[in-house]
Design a protein around this motif. Sequence first.
Motif, PDB file in Angstrom:
ATOM      1  N   ALA A  84       0.820  -1.212   0.000  1.00 16.76           N
ATOM      2  CA  ALA A  84       0.000   0.000   0.000  1.00 16.76           C
ATOM      3  C   ALA A  84       0.855   1.264   0.000  1.00 16.76           C
ATOM      4  N   GLY A  85       2.049   1.187   0.613  1.00 15.72           N
ATOM      5  CA  GLY A  85       2.913   2.366   0.701  1.00 15.72           C
ATOM      6  C   GLY A  85       3.994   2.435  -0.348  1.00 15.72           C
ATOM      7  N   ALA A  86       4.000   1.500  -1.296  1.00 17.83           N
ATOM      8  CA  ALA A  86       5.102   1.435  -2.279  1.00 17.83           C
ATOM      9  C   ALA A  86       4.813   2.317  -3.487  1.00 17.83           C
ATOM     10  N   TRP A  87       4.815   3.610  -3.265  1.00 18.29           N
ATOM     11  CA  TRP A  87       4.665   4.579  -4.340  1.00 18.29           C
ATOM     12  C   TRP A  87       5.344   5.871  -3.923  1.00 18.29           C
ATOM     13  N   LYS A  88       5.848   6.592  -4.900  1.00 17.94           N
ATOM     14  CA  LYS A  88       6.569   7.837  -4.653  1.00 17.94           C
ATOM     15  C   LYS A  88       5.592   9.005  -4.688  1.00 17.94           C
ATOM     16  N   GLY A  89       5.501   9.718  -3.581  1.00 16.56           N
ATOM     17  CA  GLY A  89       4.651  10.891  -3.514  1.00 16.56           C
ATOM     18  C   GLY A  89       5.354  12.128  -4.046  1.00 16.56           C
ATOM     19  N   ALA A  90       4.584  13.197  -4.245  1.00 14.46           N
ATOM     20  CA  ALA A  90       5.145  14.456  -4.723  1.00 14.46           C
ATOM     21  C   ALA A  90       6.203  14.960  -3.754  1.00 14.46           C
ATOM     22  N   GLY A  91       7.358  15.323  -4.279  1.00 15.67           N
ATOM     23  CA  GLY A  91       8.437  15.841  -3.456  1.00 15.67           C
ATOM     24  C   GLY A  91       9.278  14.777  -2.790  1.00 15.67           C
ATOM     25  N   GLU A  92       8.881  13.490  -2.897  1.00 19.49           N
ATOM     26  CA  GLU A  92       9.667  12.412  -2.299  1.00 19.49           C
ATOM     27  C   GLU A  92      10.763  11.959  -3.248  1.00 19.49           C
ATOM     28  N   ARG A  93      11.785  11.365  -2.690  1.00 17.25           N
ATOM     29  CA  ARG A  93      12.889  10.848  -3.499  1.00 17.25           C
ATOM     30  C   ARG A  93      12.517   9.500  -4.112  1.00 17.25           C
ATOM     31  N   THR A  94      13.104   9.225  -5.250  1.00 12.54           N
ATOM     32  CA  THR A  94      12.948   7.913  -5.859  1.00 12.54           C
ATOM     33  C   THR A  94      13.746   6.895  -5.048  1.00 12.54           C
ATOM     34  N   ALA A  95      13.503   5.616  -5.308  1.00 10.14           N
ATOM     35  CA  ALA A  95      14.282   4.563  -4.649  1.00 10.14           C
ATOM     36  C   ALA A  95      15.751   4.693  -4.990  1.00 10.14           C
ATOM     37  N   ARG A  96      16.060   5.062  -6.220  1.00  9.40           N
ATOM     38  CA  ARG A  96      17.459   5.251  -6.631  1.00  9.40           C
ATOM     39  C   ARG A  96      18.114   6.372  -5.835  1.00  9.40           C
ATOM     40  N   GLU A  97      17.380   7.456  -5.645  1.00 10.27           N
ATOM     41  CA  GLU A  97      17.933   8.580  -4.882  1.00 10.27           C
ATOM     42  C   GLU A  97      18.111   8.199  -3.417  1.00 10.27           C
ATOM     43  N   LYS A  98      17.164   7.456  -2.868  1.00  6.00           N
ATOM     44  CA  LYS A  98      17.290   7.030  -1.471  1.00  6.00           C
ATOM     45  C   LYS A  98      18.484   6.094  -1.302  1.00  6.00           C
ATOM     46  N   TYR A  99      18.717   5.255  -2.295  1.00  8.36           N
ATOM     47  CA  TYR A  99      19.900   4.396  -2.295  1.00  8.36           C
ATOM     48  C   TYR A  99      21.159   5.258  -2.151  1.00  8.36           C
ATOM     49  N   GLY A 100      21.247   6.325  -2.987  1.00  3.23           N
ATOM     50  CA  GLY A 100      22.415   7.187  -2.944  1.00  3.23           C
ATOM     51  C   GLY A 100      22.570   7.929  -1.635  1.00  3.23           C
ATOM     52  N   VAL A 101      21.450   8.357  -1.057  1.00  2.00           N
ATOM     53  CA  VAL A 101      21.486   9.071   0.225  1.00  2.00           C
ATOM     54  C   VAL A 101      21.989   8.159   1.335  1.00  2.00           C
ATOM     55  N   LEU A 102      21.512   6.919   1.370  1.00  2.00           N
ATOM     56  CA  LEU A 102      21.983   5.964   2.376  1.00  2.00           C
ATOM     57  C   LEU A 102      23.464   5.652   2.195  1.00  2.00           C
TER      58      LEU A 102
END
Length: 705
Positions: free
Chosen positions: A295-313
């Motif tokens: 239910a929560g597996a979607w990117k909301g407005a202003g949120e980072r993509t999974a790729r971007e979150k990978y880079g941030v971590l």
Amino acid sequence: MVPLRSNPASLALRSRNKVRNASRRAFSSSRTQCSYDDTVQNLRIGKHTRVIYQGFTGRVATGNAKDSLAYGTNIVGGVTPGKEGEHLGLPLLPNLRRAKEELKPDATAVFVAAPQCGKAIEEAIAAEIPLIVSVAEHIPLHDIMRVSSILRTQSASRLVGANAPGIISPIGSCRIGFQPLPTFAPGHIGIVAKSGTLSYETVASITRSGLGQSLCIGMGGDIIAGTNMVDALRVFESDPETEGIVLVGEVGGRAEEDAAEWIKEYRKRVGEKAKPIAALVGGIHAPEGRIMGHAGAWKGAGERTAREKYGVLEEAGATMVQHPEDFGGVMKTLLSQSGRDVKKIVGDAQRQQQKRGYHTMRRRPVAPVQLPASRTGSNAFVQQRRGLLLGPDQASAPLKPYLSQSGVSLSDSEPPKDAFHLGVTVDRTERSPCLVVSPSTQPSQLPERLRHFPYDWREGPPDATVQSAIAHMQLDAAPPAALAQATALLQALAKMYKEKEAVTLSGSVSINDEGNLILHQPTLTLQFDDAAYRSTKRQQDIHDLRRKTREVPEELEAETHGIVFVKLSDPAANIGTLVNGAGLAMNTIDALRLHGGKATNFLDTGGKATSETVKKSFELILQDERVKVIFVNIFGGLTDGGMIAEGVLLAFREVEMKGVPVVVRIRGTNEGKGQKIIAESGLSLEAFDGFAEAAKRVVELANGR
């Protein structure tokens, strides 16, 4: 490592965090007196933990309690409304108040179906049960928002879930949830994960490495989680049994970003003594705007993509892996590099396993656990859909009654370049609704200028919060009429958000020549919670607007069979995928890309797939003429590997395979049986243990080799 360093975004992250933190201060200040954050240590479960069940006499709870008792969990009784006596030789009480007084529980396992689950959690909070674990899927979002607003006001109870496998301490012989016990082994790695199936494969890799697990926390895949990654990290830091930490994230929300902030601060504060951290983020190749199973597996407005979150971590200091089967080897290396004695850690884990007389990879597998009624039974098939999104041409009908209260006109024109963005959505970190606004709608500026203004679900946005949002939009100097209309519009949207159980309501506004506010219909996004209708039959008028004739036929067909199927649009894709579990399905698509392959689809058979489900999955995949090979990637947690293998054989007997080769990877529960069935079938099937070997062969077949 996945080569993603070309997407660092550190300056943008710092800028965004400053804005985000400033917007939360007013909403979070009450924590200084009564803090939900103080309850994180309630997650420290073990032999001492006294566990009760809500819904104790139900079939699901009964089977689960038997397995958990055999595992060593200190279950002291349970509650079923209106019943009293004994169940499984343990006290059975008619209400939670008496259970709290007489059984003195430290934790409750809420095995109650989705329609009643929110109320059951509230009862546990009122009884001040220290740890509440909710496993049911499809609990309406606004039920959980109400629960979260109550949790915020107290410092006695901590929630894990909902829609989570639960929490388990292998080293403490305590399981509160439905985790597949054969995968786990006592040891010293702490794990927190959004996805159940990804966490099971992660656990199996850690077990095979000899490290074992100290504490595993299922964050769950819903939009709002009672316990998030930062909560888990705080527990792992102070836990003397935890030597290393694993995070398993996915597309959607900010949990991984918040974890990255914590990791940076932790490494700076602790220095060389910091416990090593490895992580994975699923959904790097998830299509924009689609909900990927959870239910929560979607990117909301202003949120980072999974790729971007990978880079941030990665930038924060976490070591990133490509696939969960890599975690065991990676954690051994990191522990050694940190100066810890890996041989001692492994030896201690082995002694713990021998002491218990229990080794997860050799023990007779526990029968797969039946999930709560909200996941099984006659309604399971119609509950697989996640959310309802109304297009701009449909948005005016449900919106107009609320729009009339604001004095704002609805225009069918496209917005001008100087338009403003406003709406109401969910702030996943704050576990609450929020006003979401930006002074710009330009794609290049919107992500960084978008700002959340959280408010209490029960109270609605106070005037000060509305005015702060308007000031951020730079509308506080607008003509008096437009300013008043903006205030009224935000308040009207907040009212509609709660009354119609929305997930996101947003659009672009501008000021016309007469000084009035105009809402531009082509920009409207109206997303509603599917579970409110599917689980409780609320909001039927909204869900009657669903237009199935405009949906992908294969996806509609899959829904009727309890399968979550998303057709991917890349014309060069040629690998059909069949996977059990949303997180694992996302990661399969990502990992195939690293081996040079492209998937034609996302397909989650569900945690309780059957042979018939597998057969139907093959039929769905083969409707796509792009498919040159099918990759069956199964990790048997709740799903039995032998059953999956039988399903593959059933598909070969009854489905026209069109000469398409099939590669099967089965690990986990009954993996040996499943692999043997495939190997001895005499059919043109290829079976593999490891993901890398299987993926390599799949790509070879896809390329005609």
